[in-house]
Design a protein around this motif. Structure first.
Motif, PDB file in Angstrom:
ATOM      1  N   MET A 250      24.032  11.359  18.911  1.00  0.00           N
ATOM      2  CA  MET A 250      22.980  10.392  18.631  1.00  0.00           C
ATOM      3  C   MET A 250      21.894  11.008  17.750  1.00  0.00           C
ATOM      4  O   MET A 250      21.431  10.386  16.784  1.00  0.00           O
ATOM      5  CB  MET A 250      22.381   9.890  19.936  1.00  0.00           C
ATOM      6  CG  MET A 250      21.252   8.889  19.788  1.00  0.00           C
ATOM      7  SD  MET A 250      19.608   9.626  19.499  1.00  0.00           S
ATOM      8  CE  MET A 250      19.396  10.595  20.978  1.00  0.00           C
ATOM      9  N   LEU A 251      21.489  12.242  18.060  1.00  0.00           N
ATOM     10  CA  LEU A 251      20.447  12.883  17.270  1.00  0.00           C
ATOM     11  C   LEU A 251      20.878  13.071  15.817  1.00  0.00           C
ATOM     12  O   LEU A 251      20.100  12.840  14.888  1.00  0.00           O
ATOM     13  CB  LEU A 251      20.082  14.248  17.868  1.00  0.00           C
ATOM     14  CG  LEU A 251      19.363  14.262  19.217  1.00  0.00           C
ATOM     15  CD1 LEU A 251      18.978  15.685  19.589  1.00  0.00           C
ATOM     16  CD2 LEU A 251      18.131  13.383  19.202  1.00  0.00           C
ATOM     17  N   LEU A 252      22.114  13.481  15.616  1.00  0.00           N
ATOM     18  CA  LEU A 252      22.613  13.696  14.259  1.00  0.00           C
ATOM     19  C   LEU A 252      22.724  12.373  13.502  1.00  0.00           C
ATOM     20  O   LEU A 252      22.356  12.286  12.329  1.00  0.00           O
ATOM     21  CB  LEU A 252      23.970  14.403  14.300  1.00  0.00           C
ATOM     22  CG  LEU A 252      23.917  15.871  14.746  1.00  0.00           C
ATOM     23  CD1 LEU A 252      25.327  16.411  14.977  1.00  0.00           C
ATOM     24  CD2 LEU A 252      23.204  16.732  13.714  1.00  0.00           C
ATOM     25  N   ASP A 253      23.226  11.339  14.176  1.00  0.00           N
ATOM     26  CA  ASP A 253      23.345  10.024  13.532  1.00  0.00           C
ATOM     27  C   ASP A 253      21.973   9.467  13.172  1.00  0.00           C
ATOM     28  O   ASP A 253      21.750   8.966  12.069  1.00  0.00           O
ATOM     29  CB  ASP A 253      24.075   9.041  14.456  1.00  0.00           C
ATOM     30  CG  ASP A 253      25.559   9.338  14.573  1.00  0.00           C
ATOM     31  OD1 ASP A 253      26.048  10.159  13.780  1.00  0.00           O
ATOM     32  OD2 ASP A 253      26.210   8.754  15.455  1.00  0.00           O
ATOM     33  N   LEU A 254      21.059   9.530  14.130  1.00  0.00           N
ATOM     34  CA  LEU A 254      19.710   9.003  13.903  1.00  0.00           C
ATOM     35  C   LEU A 254      19.006   9.771  12.794  1.00  0.00           C
ATOM     36  O   LEU A 254      18.318   9.185  11.953  1.00  0.00           O
ATOM     37  CB  LEU A 254      18.900   9.071  15.195  1.00  0.00           C
ATOM     38  CG  LEU A 254      17.512   8.430  15.144  1.00  0.00           C
ATOM     39  CD1 LEU A 254      17.611   6.934  14.904  1.00  0.00           C
ATOM     40  CD2 LEU A 254      16.753   8.708  16.435  1.00  0.00           C
ATOM     41  N   SER A 255      19.201  11.082  12.782  1.00  0.00           N
ATOM     42  CA  SER A 255      18.590  11.911  11.746  1.00  0.00           C
ATOM     43  C   SER A 255      19.093  11.523  10.365  1.00  0.00           C
ATOM     44  O   SER A 255      18.311  11.412   9.413  1.00  0.00           O
ATOM     45  CB  SER A 255      18.888  13.394  12.011  1.00  0.00           C
ATOM     46  OG  SER A 255      18.337  13.804  13.244  1.00  0.00           O
ATOM     47  N   SER A 256      20.405  11.317  10.248  1.00  0.00           N
ATOM     48  CA  SER A 256      20.981  10.928   8.957  1.00  0.00           C
ATOM     49  C   SER A 256      20.395   9.610   8.471  1.00  0.00           C
ATOM     50  O   SER A 256      20.067   9.449   7.289  1.00  0.00           O
ATOM     51  CB  SER A 256      22.506  10.807   9.064  1.00  0.00           C
ATOM     52  OG  SER A 256      23.089  12.069   9.235  1.00  0.00           O
ATOM     53  N   VAL A 257      20.252   8.651   9.388  1.00  0.00           N
ATOM     54  CA  VAL A 257      19.723   7.339   9.027  1.00  0.00           C
ATOM     55  C   VAL A 257      18.263   7.456   8.579  1.00  0.00           C
ATOM     56  O   VAL A 257      17.874   6.972   7.506  1.00  0.00           O
ATOM     57  CB  VAL A 257      19.830   6.353  10.216  1.00  0.00           C
ATOM     58  CG1 VAL A 257      19.031   5.086   9.942  1.00  0.00           C
ATOM     59  CG2 VAL A 257      21.285   6.005  10.483  1.00  0.00           C
ATOM     60  N   LEU A 258      17.448   8.117   9.389  1.00  0.00           N
ATOM     61  CA  LEU A 258      16.007   8.170   9.124  1.00  0.00           C
ATOM     62  C   LEU A 258      15.689   9.035   7.913  1.00  0.00           C
ATOM     63  O   LEU A 258      14.923   8.631   7.023  1.00  0.00           O
ATOM     64  CB  LEU A 258      15.281   8.698  10.362  1.00  0.00           C
ATOM     65  CG  LEU A 258      13.760   8.561  10.380  1.00  0.00           C
ATOM     66  CD1 LEU A 258      13.356   7.103  10.289  1.00  0.00           C
ATOM     67  CD2 LEU A 258      13.183   9.188  11.638  1.00  0.00           C
ATOM     68  N   ILE A 259      16.264  10.232   7.863  1.00  0.00           N
ATOM     69  CA  ILE A 259      16.007  11.136   6.735  1.00  0.00           C
ATOM     70  C   ILE A 259      16.543  10.532   5.442  1.00  0.00           C
ATOM     71  O   ILE A 259      15.876  10.538   4.405  1.00  0.00           O
ATOM     72  CB  ILE A 259      16.637  12.521   7.001  1.00  0.00           C
ATOM     73  CG1 ILE A 259      15.909  13.219   8.162  1.00  0.00           C
ATOM     74  CG2 ILE A 259      16.574  13.392   5.742  1.00  0.00           C
ATOM     75  CD1 ILE A 259      16.596  14.477   8.653  1.00  0.00           C
ATOM     76  N   GLY A 260      17.764   9.993   5.506  1.00  0.00           N
ATOM     77  CA  GLY A 260      18.367   9.401   4.318  1.00  0.00           C
ATOM     78  C   GLY A 260      17.553   8.253   3.768  1.00  0.00           C
ATOM     79  O   GLY A 260      17.330   8.138   2.558  1.00  0.00           O
ATOM     80  N   ALA A 261      17.055   7.380   4.646  1.00  0.00           N
ATOM     81  CA  ALA A 261      16.269   6.228   4.208  1.00  0.00           C
ATOM     82  C   ALA A 261      14.937   6.664   3.605  1.00  0.00           C
ATOM     83  O   ALA A 261      14.480   6.112   2.600  1.00  0.00           O
ATOM     84  CB  ALA A 261      16.036   5.277   5.373  1.00  0.00           C
ATOM     85  N   CYS A 262      14.313   7.666   4.195  1.00  0.00           N
ATOM     86  CA  CYS A 262      13.015   8.135   3.701  1.00  0.00           C
ATOM     87  C   CYS A 262      13.176   8.818   2.336  1.00  0.00           C
ATOM     88  O   CYS A 262      12.418   8.540   1.395  1.00  0.00           O
ATOM     89  CB  CYS A 262      12.401   9.096   4.714  1.00  0.00           C
ATOM     90  SG  CYS A 262      10.608   9.266   4.573  1.00  0.00           S
ATOM     91  N   LEU A 263      14.179   9.684   2.214  1.00  0.00           N
ATOM     92  CA  LEU A 263      14.421  10.355   0.934  1.00  0.00           C
ATOM     93  C   LEU A 263      14.810   9.361  -0.152  1.00  0.00           C
ATOM     94  O   LEU A 263      14.399   9.478  -1.305  1.00  0.00           O
ATOM     95  CB  LEU A 263      15.509  11.419   1.094  1.00  0.00           C
ATOM     96  CG  LEU A 263      15.124  12.670   1.887  1.00  0.00           C
ATOM     97  CD1 LEU A 263      16.335  13.572   2.068  1.00  0.00           C
ATOM     98  CD2 LEU A 263      13.993  13.438   1.188  1.00  0.00           C
ATOM     99  N   SER A 264      15.603   8.375   0.211  1.00  0.00           N
ATOM    100  CA  SER A 264      16.012   7.355  -0.745  1.00  0.00           C
ATOM    101  C   SER A 264      14.801   6.580  -1.264  1.00  0.00           C
ATOM    102  O   SER A 264      14.709   6.254  -2.460  1.00  0.00           O
ATOM    103  CB  SER A 264      17.015   6.395  -0.097  1.00  0.00           C
ATOM    104  OG  SER A 264      17.360   5.350  -0.975  1.00  0.00           O
TER     105      SER A 264
END
Length: 341
Positions: A250-264
């Motif tokens: 869950m932490l890895l999935d959530l991190s990918s979503v949040l970090i990816g969206a912010c960087l994008s």
């Protein structure tokens, strides 16, 4: 708070208030106003200043940000309702959660524009609300006094917009309302970064997920920090299960979503594309001192962006740090120059 235009006019102009804690956001919005619109513009940098201006008759029409220090936009709208103050409010915000739009509408806002508001969107909204008819064309146009924008302010507003888009995605994934902070942007030495992270830890044991990124010569690492006491609650909120394996997944999935969206969101505004590495768990159930000791050689001097998210109705908080390399600052400054000038 200061007046910025409207002294040399032939007739009474419309008192317009632009309220945002970011000088860059105010500058962008003022540049998006229709040419020749007979307005006298006053600026405010927080909700408290906005209310002073409105009570003084300087805000017949108000462009209002939501995420601000001292008093946010929600509090301003609630105060306007409570005191029966007469003005017409258009919210202009980076917080684009559906629930945010619903709440400001319920509090009396007439329209919602997402940042940065394009001139054609501003024009269409003003026409739709009938705000362009009175006195148009009967005014001697005077240049608006635009705020001076520093690199830190420009980049903070860029992050603010990206943060709002990431929160909207997170809200949809988790089915909650995400409270957004004003992001902190600072150039930090490793010792100062240590103190910032230690403050984020507040004595708890932490689990941190790190993900590197690079694009257009701009590089860094994103660090998402979870407090161990809240990880199980997050896992249950996301998947309804809380065994150890699913928590880490869950932490890895959530991190990918949040970090990816912010960087994008950042990349889109400065016209680059970031390539992202795989997220890695830096420290599981580790004290903050151990996380810093493991990574202090990589972090040294950095442009640090700190965003502290919290979920309404849940005792869940987590911190996102974007750590840009020292070499990236000059490149970012060039990318943002058109916004600062």
């Amino acid at each position: 708070m200061h007046k910025s235009s409207g002294d040399n006019v032939f007739m009474t102009t419309i008192p317009l208030l632009v309220c945002d804690d970011s000088g860059m956001a105010r500058k962008q919005l003022m540049r998006a106003l229709p040419e020749g619109w007979p307005v006298s513009v006053t600026q405010a940098s927080n909700g408290q200043e906005a209310l002073v201006a409105i009570r003084a008759g300087l805000g017949e029409i108000v462009f209002l940000d939501l995420t601000m220090p001292v008093m946010d936009g929600y509090e301003v709208l609630a105060t306007l309702q409570r005191e029966g103050l007469s003005c017409r409010v258009i919210v202009v915000s980076g917080d684009v959660q559906e629930e945010a739009v619903r709440r400001v509408t319920e509090l009396g806002a007439l329209a919602f524009l997402k940042k940065p508001a394009a001139p054609e969107q501003v024009l269409e909204t003003l026409e739709r609300l009938g705000m362009l008819t009175s006195g148009t064309g009967n005014v001697l146009s005077t240049p608006l006094s635009e705020p001076i924008v520093s690199f830190r302010d420009a980049f903070r507003e860029t992050v603010n917009v990206a943060m709002g888009r990431a929160a909207a995605l997170l809200a949809r994934v988790l089915g909650v309302f995400v409270h957004l902070p004003v992001p902190n942007v600072n150039i930090l030495e490793v010792g100062e970064l240590h103190m910032a992270l230690a403050d984020a830890g507040r004595g708890d044991r932490l689990t941190a997920v790190c993900q590197g990124y690079i694009g257009g010569g701009i590089a860094g690492e994103a660090l998402l920090i979870f407090h161990d006491s809240e990880v199980s609650d997050m896992a249950q909120l996301l998947r309804g299960r809380s065994d150890e394996h699913s928590e880490m997944e869950m932490l890895l999935d959530l991190s990918s979503v949040l970090i990816g969206a912010c960087l994008s969101g950042i990349a889109e505004q400065i016209d680059i594309v970031f390539s992202q590495g795989h997220p890695q768990v830096l420290g599981q159930h580790a004290p903050i001192e151990q996380l810093i000791q493991l990574n202090q050689q990589r972090w040294k001097k950095t442009l640090a962006v700190e965003i502290s998210y919290s979920l309404e109705g849940h005792n869940i908080h987590f911190d996102l740090l974007l750590l840009f390399t020292e070499d990236s600052v000059e490149l970012l400054s060039r990318k943002l120059a058109y916004l600062m000038n």
